[in-house]
Structure formats: C-alpha cells, structure tokens
Design a protein around this motif. Structure first.
Motif, PDB file in Angstrom:
ATOM      1  N   SER A 284       0.829  -1.207   0.000  1.00 17.76           N
ATOM      2  CA  SER A 284       0.000   0.000   0.000  1.00 17.76           C
ATOM      3  C   SER A 284       0.863   1.257   0.000  1.00 17.76           C
ATOM      4  CB  SER A 284      -0.924   0.003   1.221  1.00 17.76           C
ATOM      5  OG  SER A 284      -1.792  -1.100   1.196  1.00 17.76           O
ATOM      6  N   LEU A 285       1.943   1.240   0.783  1.00 18.84           N
ATOM      7  CA  LEU A 285       2.837   2.396   0.837  1.00 18.84           C
ATOM      8  C   LEU A 285       3.508   2.628  -0.521  1.00 18.84           C
ATOM      9  CD1 LEU A 285       4.491   1.751   4.316  1.00 18.84           C
ATOM     10  CD2 LEU A 285       2.861   3.560   3.748  1.00 18.84           C
ATOM     11  N   ILE A 286       3.868   1.550  -1.196  1.00 16.70           N
ATOM     12  CA  ILE A 286       4.465   1.668  -2.530  1.00 16.70           C
ATOM     13  C   ILE A 286       3.456   2.246  -3.514  1.00 16.70           C
ATOM     14  CG2 ILE A 286       5.313   0.327  -4.495  1.00 16.70           C
ATOM     15  CD1 ILE A 286       6.672  -1.532  -2.466  1.00 16.70           C
ATOM     16  N   ALA A 287       2.214   1.772  -3.447  1.00 20.75           N
ATOM     17  CA  ALA A 287       1.172   2.256  -4.352  1.00 20.75           C
ATOM     18  C   ALA A 287       0.877   3.740  -4.119  1.00 20.75           C
ATOM     19  CB  ALA A 287      -0.106   1.432  -4.171  1.00 20.75           C
TER      20      ALA A 287
ATOM     21  N   PHE B  95       1.213   6.629  -7.050  1.00 26.03           N
ATOM     22  CA  PHE B  95       0.019   7.297  -7.576  1.00 26.03           C
ATOM     23  C   PHE B  95      -0.237   8.669  -6.956  1.00 26.03           C
ATOM     24  CE2 PHE B  95      -0.964   2.810  -8.511  1.00 26.03           C
ATOM     25  CZ  PHE B  95      -1.267   2.928  -9.862  1.00 26.03           C
ATOM     26  N   VAL B  96       0.230   8.888  -5.735  1.00 21.23           N
ATOM     27  CA  VAL B  96      -0.094  10.131  -5.030  1.00 21.23           C
ATOM     28  C   VAL B  96       1.145  10.995  -4.785  1.00 21.23           C
ATOM     29  CG1 VAL B  96      -1.132  11.142  -2.975  1.00 21.23           C
ATOM     30  CG2 VAL B  96      -2.057   9.005  -3.918  1.00 21.23           C
ATOM     31  N   LEU B  97       2.153  10.434  -4.115  1.00 22.46           N
ATOM     32  CA  LEU B  97       3.273  11.246  -3.667  1.00 22.46           C
ATOM     33  C   LEU B  97       4.222  11.619  -4.803  1.00 22.46           C
ATOM     34  CD1 LEU B  97       4.067   9.412  -0.312  1.00 22.46           C
ATOM     35  CD2 LEU B  97       2.586  11.386  -0.685  1.00 22.46           C
ATOM     36  N   ALA B  98       4.709  10.608  -5.534  1.00 24.00           N
ATOM     37  CA  ALA B  98       5.671  10.863  -6.607  1.00 24.00           C
ATOM     38  C   ALA B  98       4.996  11.315  -7.893  1.00 24.00           C
ATOM     39  CB  ALA B  98       6.506   9.609  -6.877  1.00 24.00           C
ATOM     40  N   ASP B  99       3.675  11.327  -7.890  1.00 27.16           N
ATOM     41  CA  ASP B  99       2.916  11.790  -9.058  1.00 27.16           C
ATOM     42  C   ASP B  99       3.351  11.060 -10.331  1.00 27.16           C
ATOM     43  OD1 ASP B  99       0.943  13.280 -10.280  1.00 27.16           O
ATOM     44  OD2 ASP B  99       2.253  14.976 -10.702  1.00 27.16           O
ATOM     45  N   ARG B 100       3.568   9.756 -10.208  1.00 28.75           N
ATOM     46  CA  ARG B 100       3.909   8.871 -11.331  1.00 28.75           C
ATOM     47  C   ARG B 100       5.209   9.252 -12.035  1.00 28.75           C
ATOM     48  NH1 ARG B 100      -1.822   6.767 -13.916  1.00 28.75           N
ATOM     49  NH2 ARG B 100      -3.037   6.958 -12.007  1.00 28.75           N
ATOM     50  N   ASP B 101       6.087   9.922 -11.308  1.00 29.27           N
ATOM     51  CA  ASP B 101       7.427  10.200 -11.817  1.00 29.27           C
ATOM     52  C   ASP B 101       8.246   8.925 -11.616  1.00 29.27           C
ATOM     53  OD1 ASP B 101      10.232  10.867 -11.825  1.00 29.27           O
ATOM     54  OD2 ASP B 101       9.676  12.980 -11.669  1.00 29.27           O
ATOM     55  N   ALA B 102       8.582   8.243 -12.710  1.00 25.73           N
ATOM     56  CA  ALA B 102       9.186   6.915 -12.638  1.00 25.73           C
ATOM     57  C   ALA B 102      10.517   6.926 -11.876  1.00 25.73           C
ATOM     58  CB  ALA B 102       9.386   6.350 -14.039  1.00 25.73           C
TER      59      ALA B 102
ATOM     60  N   MET C  65       8.980  12.629   3.927  1.00 23.08           N
ATOM     61  CA  MET C  65       9.354  13.850   4.621  1.00 23.08           C
ATOM     62  C   MET C  65      10.543  14.526   3.948  1.00 23.08           C
ATOM     63  SD  MET C  65      10.860  14.316   8.464  1.00 23.08           S
ATOM     64  CE  MET C  65      12.408  13.615   7.887  1.00 23.08           C
ATOM     65  N   LEU C  66      11.558  13.741   3.586  1.00 25.10           N
ATOM     66  CA  LEU C  66      12.740  14.303   2.941  1.00 25.10           C
ATOM     67  C   LEU C  66      12.406  14.873   1.558  1.00 25.10           C
ATOM     68  CD1 LEU C  66      15.409  11.603   3.913  1.00 25.10           C
ATOM     69  CD2 LEU C  66      15.168  13.901   4.840  1.00 25.10           C
ATOM     70  N   ARG C  67      11.455  14.280   0.886  1.00 23.56           N
ATOM     71  CA  ARG C  67      11.001  14.800  -0.395  1.00 23.56           C
ATOM     72  C   ARG C  67      10.089  16.021  -0.221  1.00 23.56           C
ATOM     73  NH1 ARG C  67      13.949  12.728  -4.719  1.00 23.56           N
ATOM     74  NH2 ARG C  67      13.522  10.509  -5.069  1.00 23.56           N
ATOM     75  N   ASP C  68       9.628  16.224   1.015  1.00 21.80           N
ATOM     76  CA  ASP C  68       8.677  17.289   1.323  1.00 21.80           C
ATOM     77  C   ASP C  68       7.374  17.103   0.541  1.00 21.80           C
ATOM     78  OD1 ASP C  68       7.845  19.459   2.764  1.00 21.80           O
ATOM     79  OD2 ASP C  68       8.620  20.949   1.361  1.00 21.80           O
ATOM     80  N   TYR C  69       6.950  15.841   0.449  1.00 19.47           N
ATOM     81  CA  TYR C  69       5.668  15.562  -0.196  1.00 19.47           C
ATOM     82  C   TYR C  69       4.536  16.122   0.664  1.00 19.47           C
ATOM     83  CZ  TYR C  69       7.881  12.066  -3.288  1.00 19.47           C
ATOM     84  OH  TYR C  69       8.646  11.425  -4.226  1.00 19.47           O
ATOM     85  N   PRO C  70       3.502  16.691   0.051  1.00 17.78           N
ATOM     86  CA  PRO C  70       2.357  17.174   0.836  1.00 17.78           C
ATOM     87  C   PRO C  70       1.706  16.017   1.599  1.00 17.78           C
ATOM     88  CG  PRO C  70       2.293  18.045  -1.400  1.00 17.78           C
ATOM     89  CD  PRO C  70       3.362  16.992  -1.384  1.00 17.78           C
ATOM     90  N   GLY C  71       1.395  16.244   2.844  1.00 17.49           N
ATOM     91  CA  GLY C  71       0.719  15.230   3.640  1.00 17.49           C
ATOM     92  C   GLY C  71       1.619  14.123   4.134  1.00 17.49           C
TER      93      GLY C  71
END
Length: 276
Positions: A111-114, A118-125, A195-201
């Motif tokens: 689930s964390l990978i998904a 789909f959410v955090l990395a915004d599908r940036d491979a 956190m290190l990526r400073d992803y929202p949420g």
C-alpha cells in the motif's frame, strides 16, 4: 503439569483489541524536523547493491534456519509480564489473528508503494524508483538483523511453551518478531522518504503506516506466535532502521553557503568510499 493445564484453560478466552497507539504517537512525535524540499539523495547503483546483498543474505539465513537455531531454546520461560499480556491479548481463535497479520505483512508495504507512485511521486518513474529502493533497503537490512537476533536468542514461542512441545526449529524463533520489525521498517522508511522529499501530507504516511504496523504487532500476540516483548523489540528495531537508513545514508548534506552537497556511498573491496 496439572497447574499448567489449568492455567491454559483460563487463557482460552477472547481478548479485546488493544493496539499500542502510544508507541505510534511517540514515534511520530519524535520524528525529525521538516527539512527543506527534496532532501533525498539516492545513488541507484550503490543502494541497489546494498539492497540486493541484504536480500540475498536474508534468504540465506532463512534457508539455514534449522542449522543456525540451537537444538533447544536458550530463553525458554517467559517473565510474568509476558505471561500476563498473553492472558489478556490472545484470541480464542489464534489462527484467525495469524492470517490477518500475514495479510497485513504484505499489504502495508504494498500500500505504501502504491501511494508513493500514484499520489506522492505523481507517477514520476525515477523519483518513484528511488523512493521504493530506499524503502526496500531499510526492509532488507531489518530482515537480516531480525534473523540474526532470532537465531542468537532462540526464544520459545508462546504456543510451543504452552504445549510443552517443540514441533520445529521455528518454535524457538520467537524473539524478536519479524512481522513487527518488517512493517515498522516499511512505515518508518516510506514516511521518512516522504518527509525528505517534502511531499504534501507526509505526516499522514507516518500515521497510517505506523498504525498499521502496530496492528500487526498486536495480531502476532493475539495469534499466540509472539510474546509482547517480542513485538515491542521488533517495533523498536524496525522503526530505528526505517528512520536511520534514509536519514543517515540518503539525506543531502549542505555546504556552509546553503548549497546541497550530495553524499554518494560506493562499495569497495575493503569497505565503502564516500564522494562529496
């Protein structure tokens, strides 16, 4: 023998769910302060080498488990604290709790990978690949450490202790819990990467992941497969490595003028070399 039989009959009552939320909250509150955006640095070759080596070592340890585990337990009898916790937390149907814990062992990291893709990395491979590789690195290192401790301690599992019969070498692999250490490592690693990526949420990743890991820990006690001290120790080990791998190996260093200085760790024959 009569006393133990009576004691076991008293333990067959269902228990109320008591997820150790205090542990989850403490880990969230003790997490490092928010850094500047995109503080993660990943050398794919070096990180892949560490992850692959740790995974191979873990598989080897698993295959050699019957050889590495002593012929009899080194830690055979639990303290009163663990006996009392077992009395209150063990389910009337331990197999159901064991099945749920196995499902979550796979489901939480997946689930964390998904969510990362789909959410955090915004599908940036590339970013997604780096995130997952760091998470898998923490999980693999945790798995190796867990097996090393299990074989060294050789603690009798609660269900084997209660029956007085060792059916396999795995009955003396109770300390510490691999389910607890693995899920806490995944939750802490992916939360720290976010956190290190400073992803929202990103705090939500910590909260949800660590709550799920705490649930797995509870279920292992409910399943009569681990003592409470097994899962508490596993949680501490997994959370420590899950936090430490991203922060110590993959956090960007900074020059006095504020410019980032990427640290690259490269394996060499006699150790590792750092490039700044």
């Amino acid at each position: 023998m009569t006393k133990r039989t009576t004691h076991n009959r008293q333990e067959n009552r269902p228990a109320k769910t008591r997820t150790p939320l205090a542990l989850v909250l403490s880990l969230v509150l003790l997490s490092p302060a928010i850094p500047r955006a995109d503080e993660l640095s990943v050398d794919l070759r070096a990180t892949g080498a560490v992850t692959g080596s740790a995974t191979a070592l873990f598989i080897g340890l698993e295959l050699a488990g019957s050889t590495l585990t002593p012929a009899t337990c080194r830690w055979c009898d639990p303290p009163g604290f663990d006996r009392n916790a077992r009395l209150h937390l063990r389910w009337g149907d331990p197999s159901r709790a064991a099945t749920l814990s196995d499902v979550l062992l796979v489901g939480i990291p997946s689930s964390l990978i998904a969510v990362d893709y789909f959410v955090l990395a915004d599908r940036d491979a590339r970013r997604f690949g780096e995130d997952v590789l760091v998470g898998l690195e923490a999980i693999a290192v945790t798995a190796v450490a867990t097996d090393g401790i299990k074989y060294g301690v050789a603690r009798r599992r609660p269900n084997a202790w209660a029956s007085g019969v060792r059916k396999s070498f795995g009955d003396d692999n109770s300390y510490l819990s691999g389910h607890a250490s693995g899920t806490f490592a995944a939750a802490a690693a992916f939360g720290t990467v976010a956190m290190l990526r400073d992803y929202p949420g990103w705090p939500l990743i910590y909260a949800v992941g660590l709550t799920g890991a705490a649930t797995v820990s509870y279920l292992r006690v409910a399943a009569d497969r681990h003592w409470l001290t097994d899962v508490l120790s596993g949680a501490a080990l997994g959370a420590g490595i899950g936090l430490g791998v991203p922060l110590l190996l993959h956090r960007k260093a900074h020059e006095p003028d504020g410019r980032s200085a990427t640290i690259i760790v490269t394996p060499v024959p006699l150790g590792v070399a750092g490039t700044f």
